[in-house]
Design a protein around this motif. Structure first.
Motif, short mmCIF file in Angstrom:
data_model
loop_
_atom_site.label_atom_id
_atom_site.label_comp_id
_atom_site.label_asym_id
_atom_site.label_seq_id
_atom_site.Cartn_x
_atom_site.Cartn_y
_atom_site.Cartn_z
N SER A 95 -146.61 -12.19 7.52
CA SER A 95 -147.56 -11.85 6.47
C SER A 95 -148.35 -13.06 6.01
N GLY A 96 -147.88 -14.26 6.32
CA GLY A 96 -148.58 -15.46 5.89
C GLY A 96 -148.42 -15.68 4.40
N ALA A 97 -149.14 -16.67 3.86
CA ALA A 97 -149.16 -17.01 2.44
C ALA A 97 -147.87 -17.71 2.01
N ALA A 98 -147.97 -18.41 0.89
CA ALA A 98 -146.87 -19.22 0.41
C ALA A 98 -145.85 -18.43 -0.41
N ALA A 99 -146.26 -17.28 -0.96
CA ALA A 99 -145.41 -16.56 -1.91
C ALA A 99 -144.08 -16.15 -1.30
N THR A 100 -144.05 -15.87 0.01
CA THR A 100 -142.81 -15.42 0.65
C THR A 100 -142.38 -16.34 1.78
N ALA A 101 -142.94 -17.54 1.83
CA ALA A 101 -142.64 -18.46 2.94
C ALA A 101 -141.35 -19.26 2.74
N ALA A 102 -140.82 -19.29 1.52
CA ALA A 102 -139.63 -20.11 1.25
C ALA A 102 -138.44 -19.68 2.10
N LYS A 103 -138.36 -18.40 2.44
CA LYS A 103 -137.25 -17.92 3.26
C LYS A 103 -137.23 -18.59 4.63
N LEU A 104 -138.41 -18.94 5.14
CA LEU A 104 -138.49 -19.59 6.45
C LEU A 104 -137.93 -21.01 6.39
N THR A 105 -138.23 -21.70 5.30
CA THR A 105 -137.67 -23.04 5.11
C THR A 105 -136.16 -22.97 4.94
N ALA A 106 -135.70 -22.01 4.14
CA ALA A 106 -134.26 -21.85 3.93
C ALA A 106 -133.56 -21.52 5.24
N ALA A 107 -134.17 -20.69 6.07
CA ALA A 107 -133.57 -20.34 7.36
C ALA A 107 -133.50 -21.56 8.27
N ARG A 108 -134.55 -22.35 8.29
CA ARG A 108 -134.55 -23.56 9.12
C ARG A 108 -133.43 -24.51 8.68
N GLU A 109 -133.31 -24.72 7.38
CA GLU A 109 -132.27 -25.62 6.86
C GLU A 109 -130.87 -25.13 7.21
N ALA A 110 -130.67 -23.81 7.20
CA ALA A 110 -129.35 -23.23 7.45
C ALA A 110 -129.09 -22.99 8.93
N GLY A 111 -130.07 -23.26 9.79
CA GLY A 111 -129.90 -23.00 11.21
C GLY A 111 -129.88 -21.52 11.54
N VAL A 112 -130.54 -20.70 10.73
CA VAL A 112 -130.57 -19.25 10.93
C VAL A 112 -131.80 -18.90 11.77
N PRO A 113 -131.62 -18.20 12.88
CA PRO A 113 -132.78 -17.79 13.69
C PRO A 113 -133.61 -16.74 12.96
N VAL A 114 -134.90 -16.72 13.28
CA VAL A 114 -135.84 -15.81 12.62
C VAL A 114 -136.56 -14.96 13.67
N VAL A 115 -136.51 -13.65 13.50
CA VAL A 115 -137.30 -12.74 14.32
C VAL A 115 -138.60 -12.47 13.57
N VAL A 116 -139.72 -12.86 14.16
CA VAL A 116 -141.03 -12.74 13.51
C VAL A 116 -141.85 -11.65 14.19
N VAL A 117 -142.16 -10.61 13.43
CA VAL A 117 -143.02 -9.55 13.94
C VAL A 117 -144.47 -10.00 13.77
N ARG A 118 -145.16 -10.18 14.87
CA ARG A 118 -146.53 -10.66 14.83
C ARG A 118 -147.51 -9.57 14.38
N ARG A 119 -148.67 -9.98 13.95
CA ARG A 119 -149.64 -9.08 13.34
C ARG A 119 -150.26 -8.13 14.36
N PRO A 120 -150.64 -6.94 13.88
CA PRO A 120 -151.34 -6.00 14.76
C PRO A 120 -152.77 -6.46 14.99
#
Length: 254
Positions: free
Chosen positions: A203-228
């Motif tokens: 979805s982009g934007a900063a409002a919900t991006a903190a989860k990505l940083t938290a996942a990187r720090e914790a070594g948690v993989p992220v499945v990213v659904v790309r835009r239509p």
């Protein structure tokens, strides 16, 4: 439209960018600003100016509304995953001859230390999960949970603004919340719920991006659904300031 009359601007909204744009434009007495919201959220944050809620009835219905309301310019500032309305807007604007601009926030880009798996759809995300983790933080909203309903051996933490409806995963905890989210808060969610995989839309934007940083720090993989896909040939800007500038420079738009 008579010379000196208010110019009517229609914003297809529901996003932070749309609200900020409406606030800026509504302060101009030479403009009449209407924001259109899809009505999928029970208590949406209402923007400045006039507001209408609900669909138009496809591109033909939108074209009729543009003519009837004498709209001078149309701005598509919808969510990156609200793909249908963007195509409807392109068809309606072309039919009526109204200038159209799309406000498309930049997507997220993986950085050093990120473990991202790009997929094209929620169904593809569900297919990727069996090999990735057991406790899933699902941040794709309340729509589309049916894609994960068959994963009976996974546990899901589902975060959405409104409560989801069936079909949904059988082992699920729902967290009703609305961004922006803090990094400390996202870190705590991952830790408290022992999350080992995150699923999100780009979805982009900063409002919900903190989860990505938290996942990187914790070594948690992220499945990213790309835009239509989006309509071709529609001019784009990344935010409300650029949209306001476009409107000032567009014949008939201001």
């Amino acid at each position: 439209m008579n010379a000196g009359a208010e110019r009517h601007i229609l914003i297809l909204g529901g996003t932070t960018e749309a609200r900020r744009l409406a606030e800026e434009l509504a302060a101009d007495p030479a403009l009449r600003v209407t924001s259109s919201l899809a009505g999928r959220v029970a208590a949406p944050r209402l923007p400045a100016g006039e507001v209408r809620i609900g669909g138009f009835g496809g591109p033909e219905g939108l074209a009729h509304w543009l003519r009837e309301q004498q709209v001078a310019a149309l701005i598509d500032a919808t969510h990156p995953f609200a793909g249908t309305i963007s195509f409807n807007a392109a068809r309606a604007a072309a039919a009526v001859g109204v200038p159209l601009l799309a406000v498309r926030r930049p997507g997220w880009v993986a950085g050093p230390g990120d473990d991202w798996r790009d997929v094209a759809s929620l169904a593809d995300a569900a297919r990727a999960l069996p090999a990735m983790g057991e406790r899933v933080f699902l941040t794709t909203g309340r729509m589309g949970l049916g894609a994960f309903a068959h994963l009976e051996d996974k546990w899901f933490l589902v975060r959405s603004v409104d409560a989801p409806e069936p079909p949904a995963p059988p082992r699920m905890e729902v967290l009703l919340d609305r961004g922006p989210f803090t990094l400390d808060g996202e870190r705590e969610l991952l830790r408290r719920h022992a999350i080992d995989v995150l699923v999100t839309k780009d979805s982009g934007a900063a409002a919900t991006a903190a989860k990505l940083t938290a996942a990187r720090e914790a070594g948690v993989p992220v499945v990213v659904v790309r835009r239509p896909p989006v309509p071709e040939g529609v001019p784009e800007v990344p935010g409300p300031a650029e949209a306001a500038a476009w409107l000032r420079e567009t014949p008939g738009g201001r």
